[in-house]
Design an enzyme around this catalytic site. Structure first.
Site, PDB file in Angstrom:
ATOM      1  N   GLN A 123     -11.523  18.891  -8.058  1.00  0.00           N
ATOM      2  CA  GLN A 123     -10.306  19.088  -8.947  1.00  0.00           C
ATOM      3  C   GLN A 123     -10.576  18.917 -10.519  1.00  0.00           C
ATOM      4  O   GLN A 123     -10.025  19.247 -11.443  1.00  0.00           O
ATOM      5  CB  GLN A 123      -9.417  17.882  -8.393  1.00  0.00           C
ATOM      6  CG  GLN A 123      -7.989  17.488  -9.411  1.00  0.00           C
ATOM      7  CD  GLN A 123      -7.562  16.373  -9.053  1.00  0.00           C
ATOM      8  OE1 GLN A 123      -7.558  15.409  -9.478  1.00  0.00           O
ATOM      9  NE2 GLN A 123      -6.744  16.320  -7.792  1.00  0.00           N
ATOM     10  N   TYR A 130       2.425  14.719  -4.107  1.00  0.00           N
ATOM     11  CA  TYR A 130       1.102  14.922  -4.565  1.00  0.00           C
ATOM     12  C   TYR A 130       0.935  16.321  -5.132  1.00  0.00           C
ATOM     13  O   TYR A 130       0.204  16.344  -6.145  1.00  0.00           O
ATOM     14  CB  TYR A 130       0.336  14.878  -3.211  1.00  0.00           C
ATOM     15  CG  TYR A 130      -1.447  14.935  -3.842  1.00  0.00           C
ATOM     16  CD1 TYR A 130      -1.968  13.846  -4.410  1.00  0.00           C
ATOM     17  CD2 TYR A 130      -1.944  16.120  -3.700  1.00  0.00           C
ATOM     18  CE1 TYR A 130      -3.232  14.142  -5.117  1.00  0.00           C
ATOM     19  CE2 TYR A 130      -3.074  16.329  -4.085  1.00  0.00           C
ATOM     20  CZ  TYR A 130      -3.751  15.316  -4.901  1.00  0.00           C
ATOM     21  OH  TYR A 130      -5.106  15.268  -5.574  1.00  0.00           O
ATOM     22  N   LEU A 131       1.507  17.369  -4.578  1.00  0.00           N
ATOM     23  CA  LEU A 131       1.337  18.643  -5.113  1.00  0.00           C
ATOM     24  C   LEU A 131       1.896  18.583  -6.657  1.00  0.00           C
ATOM     25  O   LEU A 131       1.060  19.454  -7.470  1.00  0.00           O
ATOM     26  CB  LEU A 131       2.123  19.533  -4.420  1.00  0.00           C
ATOM     27  CG  LEU A 131       2.079  21.118  -4.562  1.00  0.00           C
ATOM     28  CD1 LEU A 131       0.516  21.623  -4.755  1.00  0.00           C
ATOM     29  CD2 LEU A 131       3.052  21.906  -3.943  1.00  0.00           C
ATOM     30  N   ALA A 132       2.991  17.785  -6.818  1.00  0.00           N
ATOM     31  CA  ALA A 132       3.345  17.828  -8.521  1.00  0.00           C
ATOM     32  C   ALA A 132       2.441  17.490  -9.235  1.00  0.00           C
ATOM     33  O   ALA A 132       2.226  18.204 -10.342  1.00  0.00           O
ATOM     34  CB  ALA A 132       4.504  16.923  -8.444  1.00  0.00           C
ATOM     35  N   ASP A 133       1.745  16.754  -8.885  1.00  0.00           N
ATOM     36  CA  ASP A 133       0.311  16.257  -9.903  1.00  0.00           C
ATOM     37  C   ASP A 133      -0.573  17.363 -10.086  1.00  0.00           C
ATOM     38  O   ASP A 133      -0.848  17.305 -11.194  1.00  0.00           O
ATOM     39  CB  ASP A 133      -0.461  14.916  -9.086  1.00  0.00           C
ATOM     40  CG  ASP A 133       0.387  13.719  -8.909  1.00  0.00           C
ATOM     41  OD1 ASP A 133       1.419  13.702  -9.547  1.00  0.00           O
ATOM     42  OD2 ASP A 133      -0.124  12.826  -8.397  1.00  0.00           O
ATOM     43  N   GLN A 134      -0.757  18.198  -8.825  1.00  0.00           N
ATOM     44  CA  GLN A 134      -1.763  19.241  -9.080  1.00  0.00           C
ATOM     45  C   GLN A 134      -1.227  20.360  -9.976  1.00  0.00           C
ATOM     46  O   GLN A 134      -2.105  21.010 -10.298  1.00  0.00           O
ATOM     47  CB  GLN A 134      -2.057  19.668  -7.949  1.00  0.00           C
ATOM     48  CG  GLN A 134      -2.645  18.588  -6.762  1.00  0.00           C
ATOM     49  CD  GLN A 134      -3.783  17.983  -7.205  1.00  0.00           C
ATOM     50  OE1 GLN A 134      -4.817  18.557  -7.381  1.00  0.00           O
ATOM     51  NE2 GLN A 134      -3.839  16.874  -7.788  1.00  0.00           N
ATOM     52  N   HIS A 174       1.954   8.467 -11.318  1.00  0.00           N
ATOM     53  CA  HIS A 174       1.003   9.198 -11.244  1.00  0.00           C
ATOM     54  C   HIS A 174       1.303  10.650 -11.896  1.00  0.00           C
ATOM     55  O   HIS A 174       0.596  10.931 -12.709  1.00  0.00           O
ATOM     56  CB  HIS A 174       0.340   9.657  -9.798  1.00  0.00           C
ATOM     57  CG  HIS A 174      -0.918   9.740  -9.528  1.00  0.00           C
ATOM     58  ND1 HIS A 174      -1.660  10.804  -9.842  1.00  0.00           N
ATOM     59  CD2 HIS A 174      -1.670   8.711  -9.210  1.00  0.00           C
ATOM     60  CE1 HIS A 174      -3.104  10.836  -9.362  1.00  0.00           C
ATOM     61  NE2 HIS A 174      -3.039   9.476  -8.975  1.00  0.00           N
TER      62      HIS A 174
END
EC number: 6.5.1.4
Length: 338
Positions: A103, A283-287, A308
């Site tokens: 990442q 979690y996907l939102a962070d990505q 986060h």
């Protein structure tokens, strides 16, 4: 000479994401940075093996000069050079997450002078990081819509705490970025339950699948027995395929925690996602923040903007000339580029 950006590693959630995002953005923009208080919000602050591997990987790929790259360091100075494509291999030396190292460096290789392959050895099924199947089945299809072409392959599983896993990604330079629009999830198409086992009795997986099936209508139920030397370990996943997006949730099994309790944790997480009309999980939102910022446009909806996510946005805004807007309406937050 570009200005030195000063970052406080204790801001927001105070974890490793601040460092990883800063490394990615520094490599892309050529802006050097200093970060102090690395992982100040964690029980064991400073650089762990996973973070140190990410720093060294970033430095190798862009020929950076670095100060403070050692285990336990809470201060780092990173001066990037030019990003160069190539065939890279990095070893964490523990069960630290392979995907978090990937990442860090892959976004910079979107701007390289040619195609690249990056292989990382370490942990693949880690309770605090996304597994390779999340990257492969959830994130990469969305990146393809944005214009990013990369393909991740899990070569060998490595469960926490033993590690020993291997993940590789092939990536090509991006010709142009497209705007991603993920305002609505759409209707559910199907749901798939999956259990991985390595050196763990099969009845554990059967009980986990039964717990999932007791709460959801599963179109697929898969149990994969891995070689014993890749364990011991157990991961339970549930994939939700909707009209506009596929999301995947997972829980890693623990010693002395029953199969039913492990699967129930996953059920709770998926129900929380389905209770909201938001398209994107936490979690996907962070990505999505970094590729969306590089595109300069786009939006998605998330039920709850995590600390986060907000920390990641703050770091991105320090390096790129973009501003994010977070507007909450009826329990759903719309995240967009202003």
């Amino acid at each position: 000479m570009k200005r030195m950006i000063a970052l406080d590693g204790a801001q927001g959630e105070g974890g490793g994401q601040i460092l990883r995002s800063a490394l990615s953005l520094s490599m892309i923009t050529g802006q050097p940075f200093t970060i102090t208080g690395i992982r100040a919000g964690r029980a064991k602050p400073g650089l762990l093996r996973q973070h140190l591997t990410a720093v060294k990987a970033a430095a190798e790929i862009c020929r950076a000069t670095v100060e403070g790259a050692e285990l336990g360091s809470q201060r780092l100075v990173f001066r990037p050079g030019t990003v160069r494509g190539g065939d890279y291999r990095f070893a964490i030396g523990s069960a630290g997450s392979c995907t978090l190292v990937l990442q860090t460096v892959l976004p910079a290789l979107w701007f390289a002078d040619g195609p690249s392959r990056v292989e990382v050895s370490g942990g693949t099924d880690n309770p605090s990081a996304p597994p390779a199947d999340f990257i492969r089945r959830v994130l990469e299809p969305l990146l393809a819509k944005i214009g990013v072409h990369q393909q991740t392959t899990l070569l060998r599983h490595g469960f926490y705490p033993a590690g020993g896993g291997v993940v590789a990604t092939e990536v090509s330079p991006v010709a142009s970025f497209n705007s991603l629009q993920l305002g609505e999830r759409g209707n559910i198409v199907q749901m798939r339950g999956e259990v991985l086992l390595a050196g763990v009795p099969r009845h554990v997986a059967e009980r986990e699948i039964a717990t999932l099936a007791g709460s959801f209508s599963l179109h697929e139920q898969n149990i994969h027995n891995l070689p014993r030397d890749q364990g011991p370990g157990n991961t339970v996943s549930l994939e939700v395929e909707s009209e506009n997006i596929t999301e995947r949730f997972f829980v890693v099994g623990e010693k002395r925690v029953s199969a039913e309790v492990v699967a129930a944790q996953l059920v709770k997480e998926v129900k929380r996602y389905l209770a909201s009309p938001a398209a994107v999980g936490e979690y996907l939102a962070d990505q999505l923040v970094l590729p969306m910022a590089l595109a300069g446009a786009g939006e998605f909806t998330v039920a709850h903007p995590s600390c986060h996510l907000q920390t990641n946005i703050a770091v991105v805004e320090r390096f790129l000339p973009v501003r994010f807007s977070l507007i909450e309406t009826d329990g759903v937050t719309r995240v967009s580029i202003e």
